[in-house]
Write a protein that holds these residues in place. Structure first.
Motif, PDB file in Angstrom:
ATOM      1  N   UNK A 237      -2.282  64.102  -9.430  1.00 19.62           N
ATOM      2  CA  UNK A 237      -1.503  62.880  -9.248  1.00 19.62           C
ATOM      3  C   UNK A 237      -0.038  63.199  -8.995  1.00 19.62           C
ATOM      4  N   UNK A 238       0.455  64.208  -9.671  1.00 22.68           N
ATOM      5  CA  UNK A 238       1.834  64.613  -9.512  1.00 22.68           C
ATOM      6  C   UNK A 238       2.094  65.020  -8.071  1.00 22.68           C
ATOM      7  N   UNK A 239       1.209  65.813  -7.521  1.00 21.12           N
ATOM      8  CA  UNK A 239       1.406  66.288  -6.158  1.00 21.12           C
ATOM      9  C   UNK A 239       1.299  65.158  -5.142  1.00 21.12           C
ATOM     10  N   UNK A 240       0.569  64.100  -5.490  1.00 26.73           N
ATOM     11  CA  UNK A 240       0.392  62.975  -4.570  1.00 26.73           C
ATOM     12  C   UNK A 240       1.489  61.931  -4.701  1.00 26.73           C
ATOM     13  N   UNK A 241       2.402  62.117  -5.621  1.00 28.47           N
ATOM     14  CA  UNK A 241       3.416  61.102  -5.902  1.00 28.47           C
ATOM     15  C   UNK A 241       4.414  60.966  -4.760  1.00 28.47           C
ATOM     16  N   UNK A 242       5.008  59.771  -4.642  1.00 24.88           N
ATOM     17  CA  UNK A 242       6.011  59.481  -3.621  1.00 24.88           C
ATOM     18  C   UNK A 242       7.365  59.320  -4.300  1.00 24.88           C
ATOM     19  N   UNK A 243       8.323  60.160  -3.942  1.00 24.13           N
ATOM     20  CA  UNK A 243       9.629  60.098  -4.582  1.00 24.13           C
ATOM     21  C   UNK A 243      10.362  58.814  -4.164  1.00 24.13           C
ATOM     22  N   UNK A 244      10.947  58.131  -5.135  1.00 22.11           N
ATOM     23  CA  UNK A 244      11.724  56.924  -4.853  1.00 22.11           C
ATOM     24  C   UNK A 244      13.179  57.070  -5.289  1.00 22.11           C
ATOM     25  N   UNK A 245      13.492  58.177  -5.985  1.00 18.09           N
ATOM     26  CA  UNK A 245      14.869  58.402  -6.443  1.00 18.09           C
ATOM     27  C   UNK A 245      15.064  59.903  -6.630  1.00 18.09           C
ATOM     28  N   UNK A 246      16.079  60.483  -6.001  1.00 11.82           N
ATOM     29  CA  UNK A 246      16.216  61.942  -6.011  1.00 11.82           C
ATOM     30  C   UNK A 246      16.863  62.532  -7.251  1.00 11.82           C
ATOM     31  N   UNK A 247      17.271  61.704  -8.200  1.00  7.64           N
ATOM     32  CA  UNK A 247      17.909  62.223  -9.408  1.00  7.64           C
ATOM     33  C   UNK A 247      19.296  61.645  -9.582  1.00  7.64           C
ATOM     34  N   UNK A 248      19.756  61.617 -10.814  1.00  4.48           N
ATOM     35  CA  UNK A 248      21.058  61.041 -11.148  1.00  4.48           C
ATOM     36  C   UNK A 248      21.948  62.126 -11.732  1.00  4.48           C
ATOM     37  N   UNK A 249      23.152  62.240 -11.201  1.00  2.00           N
ATOM     38  CA  UNK A 249      24.087  63.239 -11.721  1.00  2.00           C
ATOM     39  C   UNK A 249      24.467  62.905 -13.147  1.00  2.00           C
ATOM     40  N   UNK A 250      24.649  63.940 -13.955  1.00  2.00           N
ATOM     41  CA  UNK A 250      24.983  63.743 -15.370  1.00  2.00           C
ATOM     42  C   UNK A 250      26.436  64.061 -15.656  1.00  2.00           C
ATOM     43  N   UNK A 251      27.273  64.165 -14.607  1.00  2.00           N
ATOM     44  CA  UNK A 251      28.655  64.592 -14.806  1.00  2.00           C
ATOM     45  C   UNK A 251      29.579  63.463 -15.247  1.00  2.00           C
ATOM     46  N   UNK A 252      29.103  62.217 -15.213  1.00  2.00           N
ATOM     47  CA  UNK A 252      29.901  61.078 -15.647  1.00  2.00           C
ATOM     48  C   UNK A 252      29.051  60.227 -16.588  1.00  2.00           C
ATOM     49  N   UNK A 253      29.591  59.926 -17.750  1.00  2.00           N
ATOM     50  CA  UNK A 253      28.792  59.341 -18.833  1.00  2.00           C
ATOM     51  C   UNK A 253      28.096  58.055 -18.431  1.00  2.00           C
ATOM     52  N   UNK A 254      28.759  57.247 -17.617  1.00  2.00           N
ATOM     53  CA  UNK A 254      28.245  55.929 -17.303  1.00  2.00           C
ATOM     54  C   UNK A 254      27.033  55.976 -16.367  1.00  2.00           C
TER      55      UNK A 254
END
Length: 555
Positions: free
Chosen positions: A7-24
């Motif tokens: 299932x993991x390999x078949x998944x469709x990415x919808x968000x590439x990740x969020x930077x953690x360099x700013x708290x908000x």
């Protein structure tokens, strides 16, 4: 190969990740409605000292920051959003020293503090408006507000609280109020207005706040000539038209104001931030508010209107990420606030298409057990999602909307201005129950509180839930702890196809992969034996995820 890996390999990415360099970008922010949080002086209304006393509770809950609704001097016509002095504290809530102490103590507990800025209007008791009423038409004092000459209401604009948006003064002119007549709209084309709010922001930034939640920023600029609203008001409220279809919302000219605010915040150390309470649609219009030189965040109110089915939630999550990612901003996830029906009731209301901020007097009390089950499942789903999340006080206790307040106890101007057709927002603003016993359940030493607390609130009391491993409070603590430990706020999000009535998400971080599954159907979903169950929204029976349940799995 395990089923989960496939299932993991078949998944469709919808968000590439969020930077953690700013708290908000990844923070969980807890909204406090001060009048209803905790009363320290026994007058039946919450106050700043009451919040300070409860900071260990908020620290232990696991949130990153607090957002305080207005505590400024106000006649309290609209719950404090009618402000007569933006740079002081109403005696109802305490003093400036109390505010300073709250900010300092919150920082000691590792909690940041955001406060409300309300720029669209003032109270009619504000010195500026009093001066305007004493001044002549066309005077500089009147130019700070929106005054017009007319034989009757100048146009067909409605008040958000019911009735027309115009009120006539003694000399015949009319003034604009998109909300209550006690809240005259400011003229944001006037440089004095802009400077007042820059001064206000500096005043509070200098006192140590970490940023601002900006009330209805989409209303500040009105279209030239103040033309009629040419779409049905009911359709506009439901979101059936772009927000820019209204001449009093989402107009060009707003964004230069937001850039001026952003420049001010960037001049302060410590990553100060601001979030827009922008009721703006569609998504691409809202995305303009969170471009790199404007707001840091905007509330994702589209999620507030979700229907409880997999397809609708899947669509809203996907579209939310697409819009925010296009401008490099974090998505915010919010299910309740002080203006809408609490989601423990809203998710099982009889008319799921009803806007969450519209509460007709005919609304019937929903099934509280089913509502709480869905609320817990929805919270478990959204707290797993990368980005930032907002919680509204009391949702961690599973509080429902209170629908049966006596008419004479209601405070929201919506109730009076619609002649009781709409209940208003009092039902989501009830004082919090801190203990299962006592006349006001630990909220206050007073016998009576500013809104009368229902007897059933004892079942939701924080002290009772603290000792119950299956309580909603314990669930929130567990979700927030795991969210932090697994760094879910920063993750890459992908959808996996588990069937039409299941929503499956894979959140990948440097800690590993977390699978989140929510079941919207009557058919159970067997949890794979090669997955480690981290948390479930309600207890799982025989390894099967049932209807209205969410689960987090470690892969």
């Amino acid at each position: 190969m395990s089923m989960l890996t496939a299932k993991h390999r078949a998944a469709t990415m919808i968000h590439p990740g969020t930077a953690a360099d700013q708290w908000w970008r990844t923070a969980v922010i807890y909204q406090i409605y001060p009048r209803s949080f905790s009363d320290s002086d026994g007058d039946g209304a919450g106050d700043l000292q009451g919040i300070t006393d409860r900071l260990p509770y908020l620290r232990d809950l696991g949130v990153d920051a607090l957002w305080l609704s207005p505590f400024y001097p106000s006649p309290q016509v609209d719950g404090g959003y009618d402000i007569s002095d933006h740079q002081d504290v109403d005696p109802l809530f305490g003093t400036l020293d109390d505010a300073d102490e709250l900010i300092r103590r919150a920082h000691d507990h590792g909690l940041r503090v955001l406060i409300d800025i309300v720029p669209n209007h003032t109270s009619d008791q504000h010195p500026w408006f009093r001066e305007a009423l004493e001044a002549q038409p066309g005077s500089p004092a009147r130019d700070r507000y929106v005054f017009v000459d007319a034989d009757g209401p100048y146009n067909n604009w409605p008040s958000e609280f019911g009735g027309p948006a115009w009120t006539q003064v003694a000399d015949g002119q009319w003034y604009l109020h998109l909300f209550d007549p006690a809240q005259p709209d400011l003229n944001w084309r006037n440089p004095e207005v802009r400077e007042l709010f820059l001064e206000t922001m500096r005043f509070w930034l200098d006192r140590g706040v970490d940023g601002f939640r900006i009330d209805v920023p989409h209303h500040l600029i009105k279209a030239d000539g103040l033309p009629d609203l040419d779409v049905p008001w009911e359709d506009y409220v439901r979101g059936d038209h772009p927000t820019s279809a209204a001449p009093f919302a989402d107009q060009e000219g707003l964004h230069e104001i937001f850039r001026e605010w952003r420049t001010l915040l960037e001049s302060y150390p410590g990553q100060r931030a601001m979030v827009a309470e922008a009721w703006v649609a569609p998504h691409d219009r809202l995305a303009r508010y969170i471009r790199p030189d404007e707001f840091h965040q905007a509330f994702n109110f589209d999620v507030l209107a979700l229907r409880w089915d997999a397809a609708d939630v899947r669509r809203r999550v996907t579209e939310s990420y697409a819009a925010a990612d296009a401008v490099g901003a974090p998505t915010t996830w919010v299910l309740s606030n002080h203006d809408v029906m609490r989601h423990a009731s809203r998710l099982v209301r009889s008319d799921p298409a009803q806007a969450p901020w519209v509460l007709p007097s005919s609304e019937q009390a929903p099934d509280s057990s089913a509502g709480l089950r869905r609320a817990r499942a929805a919270t478990a789903l959204l707290l797993a999602l990368p980005g930032s999340a907002y919680l509204y006080q009391g949702e961690e206790l599973g509080l429902p909307e209170v629908l049966d307040l006596p008419d004479e106890a209601r405070r929201d101007p919506t109730f009076a201005r619609t002649a009781g057709r709409l209940r208003g927002r009092d039902g989501c603003r009830m004082p919090l129950p801190w203990s299962a016993s006592g006349p006001s359940f630990g909220f206050s030493e007073a016998e009576e509180t500013w809104l009368p607390m229902p007897a059933g609130f004892s079942a939701y009391a924080a002290d009772a839930q603290d000792h119950d491993p299956d309580s909603t409070l314990r669930l929130y603590r567990q979700l927030l702890r795991l969210r932090r430990e697994r760094r879910l706020g920063t993750g890459t999000a992908s959808l996996c196809d588990l069937g039409p009535d299941l929503l499956g998400l894979l959140i990948e971080t440097d800690i590993g992969t977390t699978m989140v599954v929510t079941n919207f159907s009557d058919s159970s979903w067997m949890i794979p034996s090669d997955a480690e169950m981290l948390v479930s929204s309600t207890p799982i029976a025989r390894g099967a995820l049932g209807r209205d349940q969410s689960v987090w799995l470690a892969l």
